[in-house]
Design a protein around this motif. Structure first.
Motif, short mmCIF file in Angstrom:
data_model
loop_
_atom_site.label_atom_id
_atom_site.label_comp_id
_atom_site.label_asym_id
_atom_site.label_seq_id
_atom_site.Cartn_x
_atom_site.Cartn_y
_atom_site.Cartn_z
N GLY A 127 0.80 -1.22 0.00
CA GLY A 127 0.00 0.00 0.00
C GLY A 127 0.84 1.27 0.00
N LEU A 128 1.98 1.23 0.68
CA LEU A 128 2.85 2.40 0.76
C LEU A 128 3.77 2.54 -0.46
CD1 LEU A 128 3.88 2.17 4.53
CD2 LEU A 128 2.34 3.85 3.50
N SER A 129 3.90 1.45 -1.22
CA SER A 129 4.73 1.49 -2.42
C SER A 129 3.94 2.10 -3.58
CB SER A 129 5.20 0.07 -2.80
OG SER A 129 4.12 -0.67 -3.35
N ASN A 130 4.60 2.21 -4.74
CA ASN A 130 3.90 2.72 -5.93
C ASN A 130 3.43 1.60 -6.84
OD1 ASN A 130 6.22 1.81 -7.10
ND2 ASN A 130 7.01 3.82 -7.69
N MET A 131 3.29 0.40 -6.29
CA MET A 131 2.87 -0.75 -7.09
C MET A 131 1.46 -0.53 -7.64
SD MET A 131 2.73 -4.77 -5.97
CE MET A 131 2.58 -6.04 -7.23
N ASN A 132 1.26 -0.93 -8.88
CA ASN A 132 -0.03 -0.77 -9.54
C ASN A 132 -1.13 -1.54 -8.78
OD1 ASN A 132 -2.11 -1.96 -11.67
ND2 ASN A 132 -1.31 -0.05 -12.50
#
Length: 210
Positions: A127-132
């Protein structure tokens, strides 16, 4: 925790589930995503025992995927808020976020497959990453499918654990094997994160002394 894992307790839960209908099969796995100290394994086994292997598996899978993705979306929307800044402070979380952003789908899928992986941490980091969002949902659906299928298969016939000792031994061996593989992958992942983080830091001009 031991009393939760007793056959009598799980069968009692199964009887309550069956009486209250499918909604009761969906809710506990969904809520567990928000309260990870709850015993997901017990809920999955109770569902399989109450509703049958395939239907119980489906209810557990839908419930836990929906709950985990809801947590992911909440973290994605509000994780940057100053009130939740404590979530990103730990160095380990920062390293995992950067590593997930560089490596994406594969490692997360493997982590989610193992029943002993702290799913709350996985949801938090993703959730904190920029993962799609779609990529994470896909990884979540596939990983949880494998995990829930394993748990449901192991525990759907509880009484057989007492009357078929060979099956019981195989079950405990599989659980132990999953635990070993999960720990091995966790150690390997931690080592890889550390190596990648050091490598990234050495290449980042902002980390070099003038």
């Amino acid at each position: 925790m031991n009393e939760w894992l007793s056959i009598e307790k799980v069968e009692e839960l199964a009887a309550q589930y069956e009486a209250l209908g499918p909604l009761m099969g969906l809710l506990p796995p969904f809520i567990e995503a928000f309260l990870p100290f709850l015993p997901l394994v017990v809920f999955v086994i109770a569902n399989a025992s109450a509703f049958g292997f395939w239907y119980g598996f489906l209810l557990s899978w839908v419930g836990t995927v929906a709950g985990s993705y809801a947590v992911f979306l909440l973290i994605r929307k509000y994780g940057g808020n100053r009130f939740f800044s404590f979530l990103t402070k730990p160095v380990k979380v920062q390293k995992l976020i950067k590593w997930v952003e560089r490596n994406g789908f594969g490692p997360l899928f493997i982590l989610i497959c193992f029943p002993f992986t702290p799913s709350a941490l996985v949801n938090l980091v993703a959730g904190l990453s920029n993962m799609n969002k779609k990529n994470y949902l896909f990884a979540l659906m596939l990983g949880k499918l494998v995990m829930i299928l394993m748990i449901a298969y192991i525990g759907y016939d509880l009484r057989a654990l007492l009357t078929q000792p060979i099956r019981t031994l195989v079950m405990f061996f599989l659980i132990f094997l999953l635990w070993l593989v999960g720990k091995w992958f966790e150690r390997r992942l931690t080592k890889r994160v550390e190596e990648d983080f050091k490598s990234f830091s050495s290449l980042d001009p902002s980390n070099k002394k003038e």
